[in-house]
Design an enzyme around this catalytic site. Sequence first.
Site, PDB file in Angstrom:
ATOM      1  N   HIS A 138      53.065  43.068  43.341  1.00  0.00           N
ATOM      2  CA  HIS A 138      52.354  41.791  43.312  1.00  0.00           C
ATOM      3  C   HIS A 138      51.969  41.426  44.749  1.00  0.00           C
ATOM      4  O   HIS A 138      52.320  42.147  45.684  1.00  0.00           O
ATOM      5  CB  HIS A 138      53.260  40.706  42.714  1.00  0.00           C
ATOM      6  CG  HIS A 138      54.493  40.475  43.547  1.00  0.00           C
ATOM      7  ND1 HIS A 138      55.635  41.238  43.409  1.00  0.00           N
ATOM      8  CD2 HIS A 138      54.733  39.618  44.569  1.00  0.00           C
ATOM      9  CE1 HIS A 138      56.538  40.839  44.300  1.00  0.00           C
ATOM     10  NE2 HIS A 138      56.011  39.867  45.021  1.00  0.00           N
ATOM     11  N   HIS A 153      49.376  41.237  52.004  1.00  0.00           N
ATOM     12  CA  HIS A 153      49.667  42.665  51.846  1.00  0.00           C
ATOM     13  C   HIS A 153      50.408  42.860  50.531  1.00  0.00           C
ATOM     14  O   HIS A 153      50.931  41.907  49.960  1.00  0.00           O
ATOM     15  CB  HIS A 153      50.517  43.189  53.011  1.00  0.00           C
ATOM     16  CG  HIS A 153      51.877  42.582  53.052  1.00  0.00           C
ATOM     17  ND1 HIS A 153      52.127  41.321  53.557  1.00  0.00           N
ATOM     18  CD2 HIS A 153      53.079  43.054  52.614  1.00  0.00           C
ATOM     19  CE1 HIS A 153      53.414  41.048  53.437  1.00  0.00           C
ATOM     20  NE2 HIS A 153      54.010  42.071  52.859  1.00  0.00           N
TER      21      HIS A 153
END
EC number: 3.1.4.58
Length: 193
Positions: A41, A127
């Site tokens: 995620h 990220h």
Amino acid sequence: MRAFIAIEFPKDIQHQLGNLAQNLRSSGLRGVRWVAPENIHLTLKFLGDIKTESVQFLTHHLPTIAKAYSPFTLHLHGLGVFPGLRHPRVLWVGVVAPTPLFDLQRDIEALTQRLGVPPENRPFTPHVTLGRIQADFGPQDQALLETQLQASTSIFHMSLQVNQVALFRSDLFPTGARYTLLFHADFSERDEK
């Protein structure tokens, strides 16, 4: 409970990122604790341990923040490491994000400060964590990782549309973390920003 706010990825994106991690493993890269594909995620805010009342607060206020945003597109591109190649600790996939992602993260940061969650010390760097570097990561692994990082910029590109944020519970087990979706808050239906 331990919790975090994130952008949940569709199963096909998780699968593709899991394949990328598997390819890195198959290349001989050792000394990395890989994130399970179903756990991949984009974290917007790690909350740590919060109370049940805090979950109720977020359930009430997070939809208001989400409705201020229209769907937008994220581009996943290349690999990198934090804090740097000399002493890598986290292996990640890069995220090329539009301004609304940074605005959304800033709004979530302000909301969670109302719960007493301290702000991050570092600027938000979007990220996707693929793995965490372990103590047995050696010089041979480091050389292989450097080669993989250089190659990744030309071979790895992926895009996804984001239309909601989610609150997850995180339970730690000897076999790794297990994330449970507590609720999600949808963006408005306006055109993409």
